[in-house]
Motif scaffolding. Structure first.
Motif, PDB file in Angstrom:
ATOM      1  N   VAL A   1       0.876  -1.173   0.000  1.00 17.87           N
ATOM      2  CA  VAL A   1       0.000   0.000   0.000  1.00 17.87           C
ATOM      3  C   VAL A   1       0.912   1.221   0.000  1.00 17.87           C
ATOM      4  O   VAL A   1       1.715   1.414   0.908  1.00 17.87           O
ATOM      5  CB  VAL A   1      -0.938   0.007   1.223  1.00 17.87           C
ATOM      6  CG1 VAL A   1      -1.790   1.272   1.227  1.00 17.87           C
ATOM      7  CG2 VAL A   1      -1.834  -1.226   1.204  1.00 17.87           C
ATOM      8  N   VAL A   2       0.805   2.029  -1.063  1.00 20.66           N
ATOM      9  CA  VAL A   2       1.749   3.110  -1.308  1.00 20.66           C
ATOM     10  C   VAL A   2       1.067   4.465  -1.153  1.00 20.66           C
ATOM     11  O   VAL A   2      -0.020   4.687  -1.693  1.00 20.66           O
ATOM     12  CB  VAL A   2       2.318   2.987  -2.750  1.00 20.66           C
ATOM     13  CG1 VAL A   2       3.387   4.031  -3.001  1.00 20.66           C
ATOM     14  CG2 VAL A   2       2.877   1.589  -2.985  1.00 20.66           C
ATOM     15  N   ASN A   3       1.689   5.368  -0.406  1.00 16.78           N
ATOM     16  CA  ASN A   3       1.153   6.729  -0.267  1.00 16.78           C
ATOM     17  C   ASN A   3       1.284   7.487  -1.586  1.00 16.78           C
ATOM     18  O   ASN A   3       2.304   7.378  -2.266  1.00 16.78           O
ATOM     19  CB  ASN A   3       1.908   7.494   0.821  1.00 16.78           C
ATOM     20  CG  ASN A   3       1.629   6.939   2.201  1.00 16.78           C
ATOM     21  OD1 ASN A   3       0.636   6.265   2.418  1.00 16.78           O
ATOM     22  ND2 ASN A   3       2.518   7.218   3.141  1.00 16.78           N
ATOM     23  N   VAL A   4       0.262   8.265  -1.930  1.00 20.20           N
ATOM     24  CA  VAL A   4       0.307   9.091  -3.148  1.00 20.20           C
ATOM     25  C   VAL A   4       0.924  10.435  -2.776  1.00 20.20           C
ATOM     26  O   VAL A   4       0.351  11.185  -1.978  1.00 20.20           O
ATOM     27  CB  VAL A   4      -1.115   9.302  -3.732  1.00 20.20           C
ATOM     28  CG1 VAL A   4      -1.054  10.188  -4.977  1.00 20.20           C
ATOM     29  CG2 VAL A   4      -1.769   7.961  -4.050  1.00 20.20           C
ATOM     30  N   PRO A   5       2.111  10.761  -3.334  1.00 18.89           N
ATOM     31  CA  PRO A   5       2.753  12.035  -2.986  1.00 18.89           C
ATOM     32  C   PRO A   5       1.883  13.203  -3.437  1.00 18.89           C
ATOM     33  O   PRO A   5       1.432  13.232  -4.579  1.00 18.89           O
ATOM     34  CB  PRO A   5       4.067  12.009  -3.787  1.00 18.89           C
ATOM     35  CG  PRO A   5       4.233  10.601  -4.262  1.00 18.89           C
ATOM     36  CD  PRO A   5       2.867  10.014  -4.353  1.00 18.89           C
TER      37      PRO A   5
END
Length: 364
Positions: free
Chosen positions: A41-45
């Motif tokens: 699960v990757v944070n959206v910059p």
């Protein structure tokens, strides 16, 4: 929403996944080291979130996220079960979009499954396997529809005509997403079958450090090859990006990027592109407890946006108070926006814009 990373073995998929998620999937120099799909699960910059944090000074900040799935390398014959084909193809089917990694670098120390570097051939290998799998899905459905069409069922006859058009395209090596079908037919007959080649695709050209800014001849060929697909192409020096993520010090990372001629990590560009590829956008809630980015489909209405927070918000929706992001930043606080008469009060039909700062009134 999930985006799946696909490609042939040893093109840099797992290294890219590690880079994006900071998870540590195996990335050894041999095919099939990724047996189970790894999920991150990757944070959206989003610099807007940082600016709102600065203005509101909340107790916590929560960014939008995208789920990235690292799918083991496909090979020729995957649609017939070669390698670990069927399992991999099943994993791809469960994603909403495809990030297709193509090897666009030369390095004799990293073996290529086909013995030479040719990203166009590699792309075609993957495309053919995915198209063959879709053809298998289509033919099973077509057998059933043909029987219903023969009885004079008008809807079945309409569906049969659409499926035959898709079959003709797939047999000619054209992916479903590139076959012209009306919006109504697409919704009624195509989308329910969840074709793999109907998923939106983003191509990642994995280059060496020297080509990270301007690309190389391999990248030029890829751009020409996908021009008709209306797909985005991103250049990424995956190995170098992985080295950057290993650095703990922010200043060191920035210096490394500047030396490469980059303003920000390519991984950040890719995550935002994947978010867009999934047809998602962001709205914000901003209060002293938290500043948060919420993910909604592009085109969502105010009640649908409220429902992302809680289903009760959508059921009992009364109205939404909306501040445009630029106004929030320009005036510096919600109170000053209200004083300036820039706070909008919107009803059920309001279509949310990317970056709206929202507050919902509801009653259940």
């Amino acid at each position: 929403m999930k985006a799946g990373i696909v490609g042939l073995p040893n093109v840099g998929k797992s290294t890219l996944f590690n880079c994006l998620s900071n998870a540590k999937a195996q990335s050894a120099n041999f095919p099939f080291c990724t047996i189970e799909p790894n999920i991150g699960v990757v944070n959206v910059p989003d610099p807007r979130l940082e600016k709102l944090e600065e203005l509101v000074n909340p107790e916590r900040v929560l960014p939008a996220t995208v789920e990235i799935v690292d799918i083991a390398g496909l090979v020729k014959g995957a649609s017939k079960g070669e390698g670990l084909g069927n399992q991999f193809l099943g994993n791809i089917r469960e994603t909403d979009a495809i990030i297709h990694v193509l090897r666009c670098f030369d390095n004799d120390n990293i073996v290529h499954v086909d013995g030479s570097i040719d990203p166009i051939r590699d792309k075609e290998t993957i495309d053919i396997e995915l198209q063959l799998k879709d053809l298998e899905t289509l033919e099973k459905k077509l057998d059933k529809i043909k029987r219903a069409a023969k009885t004079g069922n008008k809807e079945a006859q309409k569906e049969e005509a659409v499926l035959l058009k898709l079959k003709e395209g797939l047999e000619a090596g054209i992916s479903i997403r590139a076959i012209d079908v009306s919006d109504d037919d697409d919704l009624a007959f195509v989308k329910p079958l969840q074709f793999i080649t109907d998923k939106p695709v983003l191509y990642v050209c994995n280059v060496d450090e020297s080509a990270a800014v301007d690309g190389n001849d391999h990248v030029t060929r890829v751009k020409e090859a996908v021009a008709s697909e209306n797909a985005e192409v991103i250049i990424l020096a995956v190995g170098t990006e992985a080295d950057i993520t290993e650095l703990d010090d922010y200043e060191e990372r920035q210096m490394f990027l500047q030396d490469m001629g980059l303003e920000e990590p390519g991984a950040s560009v890719l995550i935002r592109a994947a978010y867009k590829l999934l047809n998602q956008q962001t709205y914000f809630t901003a209060g002293v407890k938290e500043v948060r980015a919420w993910t909604i489909p592009i085109g969502a209405t105010a009640p649908q946006a409220a429902g992302v927070i809680h289903t009760d918000f959508e059921k009992g929706f009364i109205r939404a108070e909306v501040i445009k992001y630029d106004d929030y930043v320009s005036y510096g606080s919600e109170a000053k926006v209200k004083e300036a008469g820039k706070l909008g009060v919107e009803g059920k039909g309001y279509v949310v814009s990317d970056g709206d700062v929202m507050h919902f009134l509801f009653n259940v």
